[in-house]
Design a protein around this motif. Sequence first.
Motif, PDB file in Angstrom:
ATOM      1  N   ARG A 298       0.846  -1.194   0.000  1.00  0.00           N
ATOM      2  CA  ARG A 298       0.000   0.000   0.000  1.00  0.00           C
ATOM      3  C   ARG A 298       0.878   1.240   0.000  1.00  0.00           C
ATOM      4  NH1 ARG A 298      -3.270  -3.117   4.656  1.00  0.00           N
ATOM      5  NH2 ARG A 298      -4.577  -4.408   3.282  1.00  0.00           N
ATOM      6  N   PRO A 299       0.405   2.325  -0.615  1.00  0.00           N
ATOM      7  CA  PRO A 299       1.226   3.537  -0.702  1.00  0.00           C
ATOM      8  C   PRO A 299       1.697   3.995   0.679  1.00  0.00           C
ATOM      9  CG  PRO A 299      -0.711   3.735  -2.096  1.00  0.00           C
ATOM     10  CD  PRO A 299      -0.894   2.482  -1.302  1.00  0.00           C
ATOM     11  N   GLY A 300       2.999   4.294   0.770  1.00  0.00           N
ATOM     12  CA  GLY A 300       3.564   4.818   2.006  1.00  0.00           C
ATOM     13  C   GLY A 300       4.073   3.775   2.972  1.00  0.00           C
ATOM     14  N   GLU A 301       3.794   2.485   2.722  1.00  0.00           N
ATOM     15  CA  GLU A 301       4.288   1.449   3.633  1.00  0.00           C
ATOM     16  C   GLU A 301       5.805   1.325   3.520  1.00  0.00           C
ATOM     17  OE1 GLU A 301       0.870  -1.838   4.455  1.00  0.00           O
ATOM     18  OE2 GLU A 301       1.919  -2.021   2.534  1.00  0.00           O
TER      19      GLU A 301
ATOM     20  N   LEU B 107       9.431  -0.957   4.980  1.00  0.00           N
ATOM     21  CA  LEU B 107       9.870  -2.259   5.475  1.00  0.00           C
ATOM     22  C   LEU B 107      11.373  -2.203   5.724  1.00  0.00           C
ATOM     23  CD1 LEU B 107       9.389  -5.308   6.024  1.00  0.00           C
ATOM     24  CD2 LEU B 107       9.831  -5.704   3.589  1.00  0.00           C
ATOM     25  N   THR B 108      11.783  -2.619   6.926  1.00  0.00           N
ATOM     26  CA  THR B 108      13.207  -2.752   7.233  1.00  0.00           C
ATOM     27  C   THR B 108      13.615  -4.184   6.918  1.00  0.00           C
ATOM     28  OG1 THR B 108      13.081  -1.087   8.977  1.00  0.00           O
ATOM     29  CG2 THR B 108      14.976  -2.574   9.006  1.00  0.00           C
ATOM     30  N   LEU B 109      14.519  -4.325   5.962  1.00  0.00           N
ATOM     31  CA  LEU B 109      14.902  -5.635   5.453  1.00  0.00           C
ATOM     32  C   LEU B 109      15.937  -6.298   6.360  1.00  0.00           C
ATOM     33  CD1 LEU B 109      15.208  -4.565   1.715  1.00  0.00           C
ATOM     34  CD2 LEU B 109      13.326  -5.837   2.746  1.00  0.00           C
ATOM     35  N   LEU B 110      16.246  -7.549   6.063  1.00  0.00           N
ATOM     36  CA  LEU B 110      17.214  -8.296   6.861  1.00  0.00           C
ATOM     37  C   LEU B 110      18.597  -7.664   6.826  1.00  0.00           C
ATOM     38  CD1 LEU B 110      16.171 -11.946   5.961  1.00  0.00           C
ATOM     39  CD2 LEU B 110      15.975 -10.845   8.191  1.00  0.00           C
ATOM     40  N   ASP B 111      18.908  -6.900   5.768  1.00  0.00           N
ATOM     41  CA  ASP B 111      20.214  -6.243   5.704  1.00  0.00           C
ATOM     42  C   ASP B 111      20.190  -4.883   6.391  1.00  0.00           C
ATOM     43  OD1 ASP B 111      18.708  -4.750   3.967  1.00  0.00           O
ATOM     44  OD2 ASP B 111      19.987  -5.057   2.222  1.00  0.00           O
ATOM     45  N   GLU B 112      19.128  -4.621   7.169  1.00  0.00           N
ATOM     46  CA  GLU B 112      18.953  -3.382   7.945  1.00  0.00           C
ATOM     47  C   GLU B 112      18.636  -2.169   7.088  1.00  0.00           C
ATOM     48  OE1 GLU B 112      18.692  -3.585  11.116  1.00  0.00           O
ATOM     49  OE2 GLU B 112      19.326  -5.690  11.167  1.00  0.00           O
ATOM     50  N   GLN B 113      18.402  -2.365   5.808  1.00  0.00           N
ATOM     51  CA  GLN B 113      18.020  -1.267   4.927  1.00  0.00           C
ATOM     52  C   GLN B 113      16.509  -1.060   4.997  1.00  0.00           C
ATOM     53  OE1 GLN B 113      17.969  -0.292   0.085  1.00  0.00           O
ATOM     54  NE2 GLN B 113      18.971  -2.115   0.855  1.00  0.00           N
ATOM     55  N   THR B 114      16.079   0.189   5.165  1.00  0.00           N
ATOM     56  CA  THR B 114      14.647   0.493   5.196  1.00  0.00           C
ATOM     57  C   THR B 114      14.234   1.051   3.837  1.00  0.00           C
ATOM     58  OG1 THR B 114      14.708   0.956   7.566  1.00  0.00           O
ATOM     59  CG2 THR B 114      12.850   1.834   6.327  1.00  0.00           C
ATOM     60  N   VAL B 115      13.202   0.439   3.245  1.00  0.00           N
ATOM     61  CA  VAL B 115      12.736   0.859   1.928  1.00  0.00           C
ATOM     62  C   VAL B 115      11.284   1.300   2.016  1.00  0.00           C
ATOM     63  CG1 VAL B 115      14.332  -0.623   0.667  1.00  0.00           C
ATOM     64  CG2 VAL B 115      12.078  -1.505   1.300  1.00  0.00           C
ATOM     65  N   THR B 116      10.933   2.276   1.182  1.00  0.00           N
ATOM     66  CA  THR B 116       9.536   2.682   1.027  1.00  0.00           C
ATOM     67  C   THR B 116       8.959   1.906  -0.137  1.00  0.00           C
ATOM     68  OG1 THR B 116      10.013   4.895   1.876  1.00  0.00           O
ATOM     69  CG2 THR B 116       7.992   4.612   0.598  1.00  0.00           C
ATOM     70  N   LEU B 117       7.924   1.147   0.116  1.00  0.00           N
ATOM     71  CA  LEU B 117       7.393   0.215  -0.872  1.00  0.00           C
ATOM     72  C   LEU B 117       6.471   0.926  -1.858  1.00  0.00           C
ATOM     73  CD1 LEU B 117       6.554  -2.646   1.633  1.00  0.00           C
ATOM     74  CD2 LEU B 117       8.494  -2.574   0.059  1.00  0.00           C
ATOM     75  N   ARG B 118       6.539   0.513  -3.124  1.00  0.00           N
ATOM     76  CA  ARG B 118       5.616   1.002  -4.148  1.00  0.00           C
ATOM     77  C   ARG B 118       4.416   0.073  -4.235  1.00  0.00           C
ATOM     78  NH1 ARG B 118      10.450   0.668  -6.836  1.00  0.00           N
ATOM     79  NH2 ARG B 118       9.565  -1.040  -8.049  1.00  0.00           N
ATOM     80  N   ASP B 119       3.343   0.571  -4.833  1.00  0.00           N
ATOM     81  CA  ASP B 119       2.120  -0.236  -4.877  1.00  0.00           C
ATOM     82  C   ASP B 119       2.177  -1.358  -5.913  1.00  0.00           C
ATOM     83  OD1 ASP B 119       1.961   1.210  -7.194  1.00  0.00           O
ATOM     84  OD2 ASP B 119       0.109   2.265  -6.675  1.00  0.00           O
ATOM     85  N   ASP B 120       3.311  -1.469  -6.675  1.00  0.00           N
ATOM     86  CA  ASP B 120       3.451  -2.578  -7.620  1.00  0.00           C
ATOM     87  C   ASP B 120       4.322  -3.698  -7.043  1.00  0.00           C
ATOM     88  OD1 ASP B 120       5.884  -1.292  -7.629  1.00  0.00           O
ATOM     89  OD2 ASP B 120       6.150  -1.376  -9.807  1.00  0.00           O
TER      90      ASP B 120
END
Length: 792
Positions: free
Chosen positions: A281-284, A286-299
Amino acid sequence: MLIIESWLREWANPNLDTEALAHQLSMAGLEVDGVTPAAAPFSGVVVGEVLSTRAHPDAEKLTLCEVSDGTETFPVVCGAPNVRAGLKVPFARVGAELPGDFRIKKAKLRGEPSLGMLCGASELGLEDLIDGLLELPADAPVGEDIRRYLQLDDTIIEVDLTPNRADCLSVRGIAREVSVLNKVPFTPPAIAPVAPVIDDTFPVTVVAAEACPRYLGRVIRGIDPTATTPLWMVERLRRAGLRPIDPVVDVTNYVLLELGQPLHAFDLGRLQQGIEVRMARPGETLTLLDEQTVTLRDDTLVIADASGPLAMAGIMGGAGSGVTDATVDIFLECAFFAPLSVAGKARSYGLHTDSSHRFERGVDPALQAEAMARATALIIEIAGGQPGPVTEALAEQALPQPVAIELTAARVEGLLGLALADDEISDILTRLGMQVTPTGAGAWRVLPPSWRFDMAIEQDLIEELARVHGYDRLPSRLPATQGATASEPETLLPARRLSDLLCGRGYLEAITYTFVDPAMQAALDPQVAPLALANPISSELAVMRTTLWAGLLTAAQRNLNRQTARLRLFEQGLRFVPGNEGLQQEPMLAGLVFGSARPLHFDETGRKVDFLDLKGDVEALLSVAGGLGEYRFEAATHQVLHPGQSARILRGDAEAGWLGKLHPALAATLDLPADIYLFELRKSVIEGLSVPKFNDLSEYPSVRRDLALAMPAEVPAGAVLAAVRAACDARLREVALFDVYQGDKIEKGHKSLALGLTFQDRSRTLGEAEISDLISGVLSQLKQEFNATLRE
């Protein structure tokens, strides 16, 4: 992909040495990039047992050990933190040679004798996986040579697979190929379903069924968080290029390497309510296992629970739900993600993982249940635990369905130049796992297996026949052809002639990218919005060019930055101009000149190239078509060219191209010298060739008259020559400009053009009166059009 030879031979063991096996794989289309040993050379190292330990009297961090090699006991001083009585460990005896030409000798450390060395992974040339000594299993036989015990006399085969062969991204896939190529048994390990011991399940809902047609999940409770991954698995992971982490993660990585199916384990205690497979969903975030935080796209497809995204599906899990050293309950997932739902997503986030590498190329959609069973059995074997039942969310209509392909022996022979026996064709395809049904003499209906999703058309099957039969066994012969060579119209100017002419005038042909830097494109053609690439190879090559000058100026920048003093470049290629009727692809010819007019020579003055030099080259090009007189050069402005040194080239009413000096402002923007000259021609206008025609030679003499005409300085010479031709009839054989003068002897703001007119009639000798009439007509025409007068 790195393949461990000993592991491969457990599945399929042909009677070939390593070199022959690597060559065979390459010849079958699975190119081998390299073959390397599994460990560096060393000798004299055996399995040792630490019988007792005591503190060193003079060194706090050293330990005095009694070590047995199975026949003798040796005093050894050790500084490793994990040394202890009862430990089985690699023991390098006196005289052993370790990697790096390091020989073990008798020694005294702080006054205590040390006859040998206890080794960690790094001392043996292995990756340093453990802080301290390399601990061996309790049942390791004391005195056994460590190379034999760890099977270090092994080989790693690096295979470079093409994107269509995702079925070979595993030991199983490569072994299947080896079995087929050598007609040896394919012996995979027995994988049986693991019966549930408890009834616990965790709810799963798949919203994006098209992207995830199959999702399997399983609860396993009560695993031992203190368990360690067995050495045999650690070694296989190491040799395949993966670092061991903990038993659960190691098992999922092991199954990925073995079967080609990615899996992921969640800490069940960190999940809320249930699993949901959906689009982000827009704006969600996620902090990944490599400690990188990404802003997810709706695709982006995600695995989520009530708290939000837990993992990027098919790419990487999240740090907040992963397994830790305190995890006792896990939720093990195993899914099939549609390749298009994963393709390009990892790279768009700056990621690349073993899972994304496989899912975006394609994973066997029938493999998930087997992979779940294999992973469950290994986890229970290593870390214990009680498995629950496997829950499955399935959208069968969205799963890939193999399509039957019709194959004929005649088509096989036509493409390969070899008539394979019907029995051989059927045998090869059957061994590849395909269902082969004869439909007549020399014809079959073939259904590919689920793992061969690259099989779609008849040619794919014929390629498989060629691979397995052997490319080197196919005959080398010219195909039988019928038909004649197509003839080109006489009126079409070959591109080769244009290239030859420019090369003869000192130009070098350039071949540049059709996609260019957006900044360069905007500077050259700001009025046109170029076509942007959906997936550019770099930010500097992101749009399609609307002019060949973009590539030539970029090439000029690179040459000038490398101290090139004289430059002559040309290119023939397409430009891409968006229009009302879609993208227009137009063939163009463009050139660039810079530096001295002539190469360095003792008899040359070093004069810089100018507008007229470039115009001469362009006129030579236009003359190749035999119709230079059909073109005219007209002063005009262009955003790329100097306002006072630019011209439009016209052929009748059609624009043929442009030439001129680079605009000073643009030169400054691009950090280029101002004295660069450019031309660009539309090939559709200039490639019309005039077919030569023979005219009878006149038996009568020609007469030449020279005229010196004064006229305003702004009158173009080309317009004057065109007016002269229009004022005369066929008796004017030639008109040439042979002098231009501006100076004190002529009125200011005026110039003098000296023209040579040659007259000749084919039927008689021209009289003086006729010639005078023609000259009078010319003067009258020039007076009327340009206010030109005859100079005294």
